[in-house]
Scaffold this motif. Structure first.
Motif, PDB file in Angstrom:
ATOM      1  N   GLY A 193       0.802  -1.164   0.386  1.00  0.00           N
ATOM      2  CA  GLY A 193       0.334   0.065  -0.246  1.00  0.00           C
ATOM      3  C   GLY A 193       0.690   1.535   0.262  1.00  0.00           C
ATOM      4  N   ASP A 194       2.203   0.756   0.001  1.00  0.00           N
ATOM      5  CA  ASP A 194       2.980   2.117   0.285  1.00  0.00           C
ATOM      6  C   ASP A 194       3.025   3.410  -1.425  1.00  0.00           C
ATOM      7  N   MET A 195       2.278   4.152  -1.444  1.00  0.00           N
ATOM      8  CA  MET A 195       2.238   4.857  -2.823  1.00  0.00           C
ATOM      9  C   MET A 195       3.356   5.696  -3.041  1.00  0.00           C
ATOM     10  N   GLU A 196       3.900   6.113  -1.848  1.00  0.00           N
ATOM     11  CA  GLU A 196       5.244   7.209  -2.366  1.00  0.00           C
ATOM     12  C   GLU A 196       5.888   5.893  -3.002  1.00  0.00           C
ATOM     13  N   LYS A 197       5.651   4.792  -2.948  1.00  0.00           N
ATOM     14  CA  LYS A 197       6.859   3.874  -3.753  1.00  0.00           C
ATOM     15  C   LYS A 197       6.196   3.000  -5.269  1.00  0.00           C
ATOM     16  N   GLY A 198       4.769   3.800  -5.232  1.00  0.00           N
ATOM     17  CA  GLY A 198       4.199   2.942  -6.297  1.00  0.00           C
ATOM     18  C   GLY A 198       3.480   2.260  -6.383  1.00  0.00           C
ATOM     19  N   ALA A 199       3.211   1.493  -5.362  1.00  0.00           N
ATOM     20  CA  ALA A 199       2.579   0.096  -4.687  1.00  0.00           C
ATOM     21  C   ALA A 199       1.134   0.122  -4.746  1.00  0.00           C
ATOM     22  N   LEU A 200       0.866   1.567  -5.108  1.00  0.00           N
ATOM     23  CA  LEU A 200      -0.862   1.566  -5.103  1.00  0.00           C
ATOM     24  C   LEU A 200      -0.294   3.039  -5.986  1.00  0.00           C
ATOM     25  N   ARG A 201      -1.528   3.309  -7.000  1.00  0.00           N
ATOM     26  CA  ARG A 201      -1.665   3.898  -7.629  1.00  0.00           C
ATOM     27  C   ARG A 201      -2.878   3.691  -7.943  1.00  0.00           C
ATOM     28  N   CYS A 202      -4.261   5.072  -8.398  1.00  0.00           N
ATOM     29  CA  CYS A 202      -5.109   4.897  -8.914  1.00  0.00           C
ATOM     30  C   CYS A 202      -5.899   5.395 -10.479  1.00  0.00           C
ATOM     31  N   ASP A 203      -6.661   5.314 -11.143  1.00  0.00           N
ATOM     32  CA  ASP A 203      -7.053   6.528 -12.536  1.00  0.00           C
ATOM     33  C   ASP A 203      -7.990   7.000 -11.859  1.00  0.00           C
ATOM     34  N   ALA A 204      -8.744   8.260 -11.782  1.00  0.00           N
ATOM     35  CA  ALA A 204     -10.249   8.150 -11.287  1.00  0.00           C
ATOM     36  C   ALA A 204     -11.045   8.744 -12.324  1.00  0.00           C
ATOM     37  N   ASN A 205     -12.096   7.732 -12.956  1.00  0.00           N
ATOM     38  CA  ASN A 205     -12.874   8.278 -14.014  1.00  0.00           C
ATOM     39  C   ASN A 205     -14.234   9.210 -13.335  1.00  0.00           C
ATOM     40  N   ILE A 206     -14.712  10.190 -13.764  1.00  0.00           N
ATOM     41  CA  ILE A 206     -15.347  10.899 -13.177  1.00  0.00           C
ATOM     42  C   ILE A 206     -16.438  12.224 -14.790  1.00  0.00           C
ATOM     43  N   SER A 207     -17.628  11.512 -14.438  1.00  0.00           N
ATOM     44  CA  SER A 207     -18.812  12.602 -15.527  1.00  0.00           C
ATOM     45  C   SER A 207     -19.896  13.553 -14.251  1.00  0.00           C
ATOM     46  N   VAL A 208     -20.219  14.594 -14.639  1.00  0.00           N
ATOM     47  CA  VAL A 208     -21.089  15.258 -13.831  1.00  0.00           C
ATOM     48  C   VAL A 208     -22.439  14.859 -14.409  1.00  0.00           C
ATOM     49  N   ILE A 209     -24.008  14.879 -14.067  1.00  0.00           N
ATOM     50  CA  ILE A 209     -24.694  14.095 -14.370  1.00  0.00           C
ATOM     51  C   ILE A 209     -26.214  16.000 -14.081  1.00  0.00           C
ATOM     52  N   ASN A 210     -26.823  16.029 -14.336  1.00  0.00           N
ATOM     53  CA  ASN A 210     -27.843  17.981 -14.360  1.00  0.00           C
ATOM     54  C   ASN A 210     -28.527  17.243 -13.976  1.00  0.00           C
ATOM     55  N   THR A 211     -28.694  16.866 -12.762  1.00  0.00           N
ATOM     56  CA  THR A 211     -30.197  16.407 -12.317  1.00  0.00           C
ATOM     57  C   THR A 211     -31.271  17.298 -13.218  1.00  0.00           C
ATOM     58  N   ARG A 212     -31.842  18.454 -13.825  1.00  0.00           N
ATOM     59  CA  ARG A 212     -32.678  18.997 -13.733  1.00  0.00           C
ATOM     60  C   ARG A 212     -32.690  19.273 -15.156  1.00  0.00           C
ATOM     61  N   ASN A 213     -31.854  18.602 -16.291  1.00  0.00           N
ATOM     62  CA  ASN A 213     -32.608  17.807 -16.941  1.00  0.00           C
ATOM     63  C   ASN A 213     -31.479  16.241 -17.652  1.00  0.00           C
ATOM     64  N   GLY A 214     -31.383  15.926 -16.771  1.00  0.00           N
ATOM     65  CA  GLY A 214     -31.470  14.589 -17.191  1.00  0.00           C
ATOM     66  C   GLY A 214     -29.861  13.929 -17.676  1.00  0.00           C
ATOM     67  N   GLN A 215     -28.974  15.963 -18.191  1.00  0.00           N
ATOM     68  CA  GLN A 215     -28.209  15.527 -18.995  1.00  0.00           C
ATOM     69  C   GLN A 215     -27.145  15.547 -18.580  1.00  0.00           C
ATOM     70  N   SER A 216     -26.384  14.300 -19.169  1.00  0.00           N
ATOM     71  CA  SER A 216     -24.633  13.672 -18.690  1.00  0.00           C
ATOM     72  C   SER A 216     -23.968  14.533 -19.172  1.00  0.00           C
ATOM     73  N   SER A 217     -22.855  14.306 -19.024  1.00  0.00           N
ATOM     74  CA  SER A 217     -21.244  15.102 -19.042  1.00  0.00           C
ATOM     75  C   SER A 217     -20.209  13.502 -19.872  1.00  0.00           C
ATOM     76  N   ASN A 218     -19.237  13.856 -20.597  1.00  0.00           N
ATOM     77  CA  ASN A 218     -18.869  13.087 -21.089  1.00  0.00           C
ATOM     78  C   ASN A 218     -17.634  12.589 -19.869  1.00  0.00           C
ATOM     79  N   ARG A 219     -17.196  11.519 -20.206  1.00  0.00           N
ATOM     80  CA  ARG A 219     -16.670  10.934 -19.231  1.00  0.00           C
ATOM     81  C   ARG A 219     -14.741  11.765 -19.033  1.00  0.00           C
ATOM     82  N   VAL A 220     -14.308  11.875 -17.534  1.00  0.00           N
ATOM     83  CA  VAL A 220     -12.925  12.146 -17.918  1.00  0.00           C
ATOM     84  C   VAL A 220     -11.697  10.885 -17.204  1.00  0.00           C
ATOM     85  N   GLU A 221     -11.212  11.071 -17.426  1.00  0.00           N
ATOM     86  CA  GLU A 221     -10.422  10.389 -16.741  1.00  0.00           C
ATOM     87  C   GLU A 221      -8.943  10.621 -16.285  1.00  0.00           C
TER      88      GLU A 221
END
Ligand code: ADP
Ligand code: MG
Ligand code: ZN
Length: 486
Positions: A193-221
């Protein structure tokens, strides 16, 4: 109103003795560049990879600990791309038939609430090497300014990739999910789990939904995040950037970005690659991996109690608040120490206070673990006894405790040696207060004029004169008597 949708891809380095497909050492952190390599992991023509047993065992353990269904048959595939740190021109991974699917974790989000986050898949893959970009100020071996160096030591290090479903709803929850996965992997001993030594890393994917009109953004990684803090920060930044674009009616580009330390923003790396860009195809040099039922049973037996179960047990059996249980359990050694101590004293909350408060603060200051300190359960048992019998004051107890951690001496011995017995002789306390009243008549006037908070000044004066050995309660009552009487 905007709703955040987040999914994580976590890469965890398995703590195997050798690399995934050859017998090079896998723990290469700090090694001289390009010394932990062989013809197999550098992809020389004619070499054949052979899957290591520990890689299989540790990845199956990870899958079970994350509540996944392990496939009886999983297969290896080649993910093709060109990069200087990838001499083979492809990475071995499991694309079409991963090791395991359909798991979940329960993430504690505070106030006893848990968030259920599904795991889509877990697969085995190998790591790539590392490129080191030298600054323009350095001169390379060839006499040129700047340049890029390649270190292949990490090539072929076994990883598991853990892919969550997009069930995460905030940056904070993303961080907690990642911490919780790290804790689980550490508990079962598959990853440091030592992140400073590169033993754990992550890619985070995010998108956002506008709840008024249900529109969703593209996903960004956001790629290759190597700290818990950055996961949260990068996702906060992306949330703001994406929602702003949506408000402005601009398109959110589907792309891969990276967290930039210097500017504390994310910046574009490249357009998101499509599946077809990698030309995945089955790895012809590795047979399918077959996990039999009996093997699975064997590995299941090796699984220790997991952090979440242990937190529940600590809250139930020791009547600890959730916060205490979480802090104790986050460190396996600490939780063991806690249980050992409570076996003798049966006073879980007090023991927890010493461990989660004073002990963790001292360890942090000294950059140490519990095991590296000199503290043993008997020290705490002894200390509580000295407090019970009112032999020492709480402030002396804190001082002694810090000595136990550093030097490992028994509290009662320290008390004897240094004469730290509590002063309950009222005369000594009284004379200390009279002296303080003489030294600071203004404080006396203030108290008598109704400013009762000044009492703490007199208690403090007694503590100073007795070097913390006085009982603050006694000092308070004596001070009150003298100030009100005279
Ligand atoms: P890729 O291989 O292109 O990265 P995957 O389908 O394997 O794509 O998904 C990768 C990650 O993206 C997963 O963690 C998943 O939870 C997350 N994800 C999928 N859809 C969304 C979305 N709409 N918003 C945020 N994250 C998402
Ligand atoms: Mg991805
Ligand atoms: Zn090798």
């Amino acid at each position: 109103m905007f709703k955040t949708v987040i999914g994580l891809e976590i890469h965890a380095q398995l703590s195997t003795p050798t690399k995934a497909f050859c017998s090079c050492p896998a723990d290469t952190f700090g090694d001289t560049e390009n010394t932990a390599i062989c013809p197999v992991c550098t992809g020389q023509p004619g070499t054949i990879p052979v899957l290591g047993e520990e890689t299989v065992r540790l990845s199956v353990m990870s899958a079970l600990a994350l509540n996944c269904q392990v496939s009886e048959i999983s297969c290896f595939d080649r993910k093709n791309y060109f990069y200087p740190d990838l001499p083979k021109g492809y990475q071995i991974t499991q694309y079409f038939r991963p090791l395991a699917r359909n798991g979940f974790i329960e993430v504690r989000v505070g106030n006893g609430r848990k968030s259920h986050i599904r795991i889509n898949r877990i697969h085995i893959e190998e790591d790539a090497g590392k490129t080191i970009h030298e600054g323009a100020s350095s001169i390379s071996a060839s006499g040129k300014q700047g340049g890029t160096l390649v270190d292949l030591n990490r090539c072929g290090i076994p990883l598991v990739e853990i892919v969550t479903e997009p069930d995460i709803t905030s940056s904070r929850e993303a961080r907690l999910a990642m911490e919780s996965i790290r804790d689980i992997l550490r508990y079962i001993g598959v990853c440091t789990g030592d992140m400073e030594k590169g033993a754990l890393r992550c890619d985070a994917n995010i998108s956002v939904i506008n709840t008024r009109n249900g529109q969703s953004s593209n996903r960004v990684e956001v790629k290759n995040i190597n700290s818990f803090r950055f996961v949260e920060k990068a996702l906060d930044y992306e949330y703001k950037r994406i929602t702003q674009a949506m408000k402005d009616g601009k398109e959110v580009v589907k792309e891969t970005r990276t967290w930039d330390l210097a500017s504390k923003t994310t910046i574009t790396m490249r357009k998101k690659e499509e599946e077809s860009d990698y030309r995945y195809f089955p790895e012809p040099d590795l047979p399918p991996l077959r996990i039999t039922g009996s093997y699975l049973e064997e590995v299941k037996k090796m699984l220790p109690e997991l952090p979440d179960e242990k937190i529940d047990r600590f809250m139930r059996d020791y009547a600890l608040p959730e916060h205490d249980a979480v802090v104790l359990v986050s460190d396996k050694e600490l939780s063991g120490f806690f249980e050992e101590t409570v076996k003798v004293t049966q006073r879980p909350k007090e023991v927890s206070n010493w461990l989660t408060g004073d002990l963790l603060r001292i360890l942090k200051e000294r950059d140490m673990t519990v095991g590296q300190s000199e503290l043993v359960p008997d020290h705490i048992v002894d200390l509580l006894r000295l407090l019970d019998s009112r032999t020492i004051s709480i402030s002396v107890a804190k001082e002694i405790f810090s000595e136990c951690v550093r030097l490992g001496k028994m509290p009662s011995n320290i008390v004897e040696e240094k004469g730290l017995q509590q002063v309950d002789d009222e005369e000594e306390i009284e004379s200390a207060i009279r002296q303080a009243m003489k030294d600071n008549p203004k404080a006396v006037d203030q108290y008598r004029a109704g400013k009762k908070a000044v009492l703490s000044y007199f208690i403090g004066a007694v503590m100073r004169r007795t070097k913390g050995r006085a009982d603050p309660a006694v000092a308070g009552s004596v001070a009150r008597r003298l100030l009100e009487d005279d």
